[in-house]
Enzyme design. Structure first.
Site, PDB file in Angstrom:
ATOM      1  N   ASP A 153       0.978  -1.161  -0.147  1.00 38.08           N
ATOM      2  CA  ASP A 153      -0.127   0.058   0.180  1.00 38.08           C
ATOM      3  C   ASP A 153       0.791   1.231   0.082  1.00 38.08           C
ATOM      4  O   ASP A 153       2.030   1.202   0.024  1.00 38.08           O
ATOM      5  CB  ASP A 153      -0.850   0.029   1.182  1.00 38.08           C
ATOM      6  CG  ASP A 153      -2.386   0.871   0.792  1.00 38.08           C
ATOM      7  OD1 ASP A 153      -3.168   0.529   1.551  1.00 38.08           O
ATOM      8  OD2 ASP A 153      -1.982   1.788   0.046  1.00 38.08           O
TER       9      ASP A 153
HETATM   10  C1  GLC Z   1      -4.366   4.301   0.057  1.00 34.97           C
HETATM   11  C2  GLC Z   1      -5.222   3.087   0.107  1.00 34.97           C
HETATM   12  C3  GLC Z   1      -5.458   2.235  -0.991  1.00 34.97           C
HETATM   13  C4  GLC Z   1      -5.262   2.953  -2.326  1.00 34.97           C
HETATM   14  C5  GLC Z   1      -3.777   3.477  -2.398  1.00 34.97           C
HETATM   15  C6  GLC Z   1      -3.544   4.223  -3.771  1.00 34.97           C
HETATM   16  O1  GLC Z   1      -3.588   4.741   0.944  1.00 34.97           O
HETATM   17  O2  GLC Z   1      -4.908   2.312   1.197  1.00 34.97           O
HETATM   18  O3  GLC Z   1      -6.741   1.535  -0.847  1.00 34.97           O
HETATM   19  O4  GLC Z   1      -5.595   2.028  -3.210  1.00 34.97           O
HETATM   20  O5  GLC Z   1      -3.508   4.107  -1.312  1.00 34.97           O
HETATM   21  O6  GLC Z   1      -4.403   5.162  -3.762  1.00 34.97           O
END
Ligand code: GLC
Length: 708
Positions: A267
């Site tokens: 993430d």
């Molecule tokens: C965010 C979220 C994730 C998302 C990623 C990219 O922090 O936790 O669900 O896909 O970053 O935006």
């Protein structure tokens, strides 16, 4: 044949790539990076995330465009040494330009077809702008509505969530992943993110092996079985081991036990966050832990870019680990057809908001609505009434999109108030007001009031957790004042989570839960309010009476002092009822359904067929989602009081009866024991078929040790 040529091509690329170029494929860089062009030209960018901030779901984002992405792709394919195409990713959870209900709303349809159609539309529209990878579906089981991200998933039940996970993967990835209008799916956030303590985002998770395996992993396993080509690891730690560094989850279970051959992306900046978790002393240590655990691509932290090559050169990380990760990333790019067709036809964006797409999200919105209460006031007549339309969200437009809507244009949305005006006959008088006191004054002259209340987007989604489930300040007081005027009130609730609606239930004539219903949501709501659509939605998540009951979910354990109270004390509160306000699976219709004639038919071996009849005993045609629940009465570990094991949608004319039939196999009755081993244990099982998790026709059956 595909896997041989693809693997052979990957072998050939790996043999030519420098270590720096290999590491480059393991790096995802934000579109806002100031040196993006140069980094792509140097072969240091495997993927670009088309988001400018770490919280793209909460605010406007730079719009994607095929022209911009083609420009960047030309640098990769025509100017970099290895000419490896870049994979462009974006969060496209519940629609792109044509926005569907939030996933929690879509789950209310209990319809894999709805989810698959919506994801197909999203894939078509996003890929038209060059996006070939979506960070979706979100498959986190959520039992705590204080957690803002409950909006993004499919609710509290592993069986329902698994069925919808399968549909989402097939919708996004299409029949052929290499089709230009297919996008790579990325189930997230693997795993158990929804169990964050206190419902606070990013917080620690403490779940047992059995709970992890029986509750939180099944939707991800379903997504992998459906062919998901990537997966996103979650932020939190489980039992002290951050998931970004959790080899048991990312490699032992995901890649070895399940045979996942896609790639794992972290993430946002989660690799770097291993330092804040306190398990890595520096960025090099974080890179080492994540790479060894099985994170194949680093989202946006640049820790891999800065540290991986040095770790290999210092002999701390075998280059084979890098090769294995790069192989997975390249495999996905080959399967997407990016090497053959790296560019996007810039004319395709004409399909955005196509009428067929609007029809699909309108149907999804109609099926996402749940009638929670109706004293008979609904459906409303379209003529001869004075109707008050009040409440803070009656004229809302962007709010209808809900969380994680990066690409929906507010100009494409019509408010509930405007849709009501367009739906009613000229003989109807509409009264509205900006201020509460004006609304109360005008309400006195209304035959019925439609009050549109609930949450804005700022209480929903990532990093938007709350300590109360009450309506936002002032809204309940307004509803109470309307009640005091004795004006029949229909309450439409917009929210990204279950709310504690007990006070609303006491005073409203009817309550329609609409979640955040998307581009066509207002029309779908009006269709239900005036009877053009008969509501059929069923709750994918429990509604508590008060936040003090949380976590509250239907498939809970019996405890040694089970409910309902016997002759001993039981697990309860002294200051509130124990039961939910509305249970999992609950939802009303404009007609009535009766269940009768439960039959349990034993087959050879440990399989059982359970049947019942469902009759439409009311005045109108309607659709009922019949549900099958099972309980393993005695097992090697304590098992939930009920578990959903089947559901079926029945369309019934007035007076019509249909038989619903479910087959339970040995695997349906199996579970993971305390050691995480999947087992089938003979014995006695209880079974129910009914309209929701609190009611139904009950029966039992026994499966003997020899399976007879
Ligand atoms: C965010 C979220 C994730 C998302 C990623 C990219 O922090 O936790 O669900 O896909 O970053 O935006």
């Amino acid at each position: 044949m595909e896997s041989v040529t693809v693997e052979a091509q990957i072998d050939a690329l790996l043999a030519q790539m420098t270590l720096a170029e290999k590491v480059g494929q393991m790096c995802q860089v934000p579109i806002s990076h100031p040196e993006l062009d140069e980094r792509i030209r140097r072969g240091e960018v495997g993927s670009v995330i088309y988001s400018g901030t770490p919280l793209p779901g909460t605010g406007p984002q730079p719009p994607a465009s095929a022209a911009r992405l083609n420009y960047l792709q030309r640098i990769a394919v025509e100017e970099s040494r290895m000419r490896i195409p870049v994979l462009f990713g974006r969060d496209v959870l519940h629609g792109y330009k044509t926005v569907a209900p939030i996933p929690l709303g879509m789950a209310t349809s209990w319809s894999p077809d709805v989810v698959r159609s919506v994801c197909r539309v999203a894939a078509r529209e996003a890929s038209a702008d060059g996006i070939r990878w979506t960070f979706a579906p979100m498959l986190d089981i959520a039992r705590d509505p204080r957690w803002g991200r409950i909006a993004e998933g499919f609710g509290e039940d592993p069986f329902l969530c698994s069925a919808l996970a399968d549909a989402a993967i097939r919708g996004f990835q299409g029949d052929e992943l290499s089709d230009p209008d297919s996008v790579l799916a990325c189930p997230k956030h693997y795993a158990a993110y929804g169990a964050a303590e206190g419902g606070r985002d990013y917080n620690a998770v403490e779940v047992t092996t059995a709970t992890l395996r029986n509750v939180y992993l099944p939707p991800f396993h379903a997504a992998i079985r459906a062919g998901a080509g990537s997966i996103m690891s979650a932020f939190p730690e489980i039992g002290g081991v951050p998931i970004t560094a959790n080899r048991a989850l990312l490699t032992d279970i995901l890649k070895e036990e399940w045979g996942f051959d896609g790639f794992v992306i972290s993430d946002w900046a989660a690799v770097d966050e291993l330092r804040y978790h306190g398990v890595a002393a520096d960025r090099a240590g974080a890179a080492l832990l994540a790479a060894q655990a099985g994170v194949d691509m680093d989202m946006a932290s640049d820790v891999y870019a800065d540290e991986l090559a040095g770790l290999v050169e210092a002999g701390r990380l075998p280059e084979a680990v890098i090769d294995a990760a790069v192989r997975r990333v390249l495999r996905a790019k080959f399967r997407l057809g990016l090497f053959d067709r790296p560019y996007t036809d810039e004319q395709r964006s004409a399909i955005h908001l196509h009428p067929d797409h609007l029809r699909i999200v309108r149907d999804a919105a109609a099926r996402s609505l749940v009638l929670l209460k109706n004293d008979g006031i609904l459906p409303l007549a379209k003529a001869g009434l004075t109707i008050g339309i009040f409440g803070p969200l009656a004229n809302a437009r962007r709010t209808l999109f809900g969380a994680w809507t990066l690409d929906g244009d507010e100009a494409s949305v019509v408010s509930i108030a405007d849709r009501i005006r367009a739906a009613v006959d000229r003989s109807v008088t509409i009264r509205t007001a900006e201020l509460v006191d004006d609304a109360l004054t005008r309400a006195r002259h209304c035959d019925v009031v439609i009050a549109v209340v609930g949450e804005g987007v700022s209480r929903s989604g990532e990093d938007h957790c709350v300590t109360t489930l009450d309506l936002p300040p002032g809204q309940q007081a307004f509803l109470d004042a309307l009640h005091a005027l004795q004006v029949p009130t229909v309450v439409v609730v917009l929210a990204g989570r279950p709310l504690a609606l007990e006070p609303v239930h006491r005073s409203a004539a009817a309550i329609l839960m609409a979640w955040h219903p998307g581009t066509e949501g207002a029309q779908a709501i009006v269709d239900v309010l005036f009877g053009d659509t008969v509501p059929s939605g069923k709750l994918p998540v429990t509604f508590p009476r008060t936040v003090g009951q949380v976590p509250l979910y239907y498939n809970h354990k019996p405890t040694g002092r089970p409910l309902p109270p016997g002759d001993r004390r039981h697990s309860r509160y002294t200051d509130h009822l124990d039961s939910p306000l509305y249970p999992f699976g609950y939802g009303l219709s404009y007609t009535h359904f009766e269940y009768s004639n439960l039959h349990i038919i034993r087959e050879d071996g440990p399989a059982v067929t359970v049947r019942a009849e469902v009759t439409n005993t009311g005045p109108r045609a309607g659709e009922e989602i019949a549900q099958l629940y099972v309980r393993d009465l005695v097992a090697s570990i304590s098992r939930p009081v009920k578990e959903l094991k089947g559901f079926a949608r029945l369309a019934l004319a007035p007076g019509e009866t249909q038989t619903v039939s479910f087959r339970l196999t040995r695997d349906d009755l199996s579970f993971y024991n305390a050691e995480g081993k999947r087992v089938f244990e003979p014995g006695e099982f209880a079974v129910w078929i009914g309209p929701d998790s609190s009611r139904g026709l009950a029966g039992t059956f026994v499966i003997d040790p020899d399976g007879a």
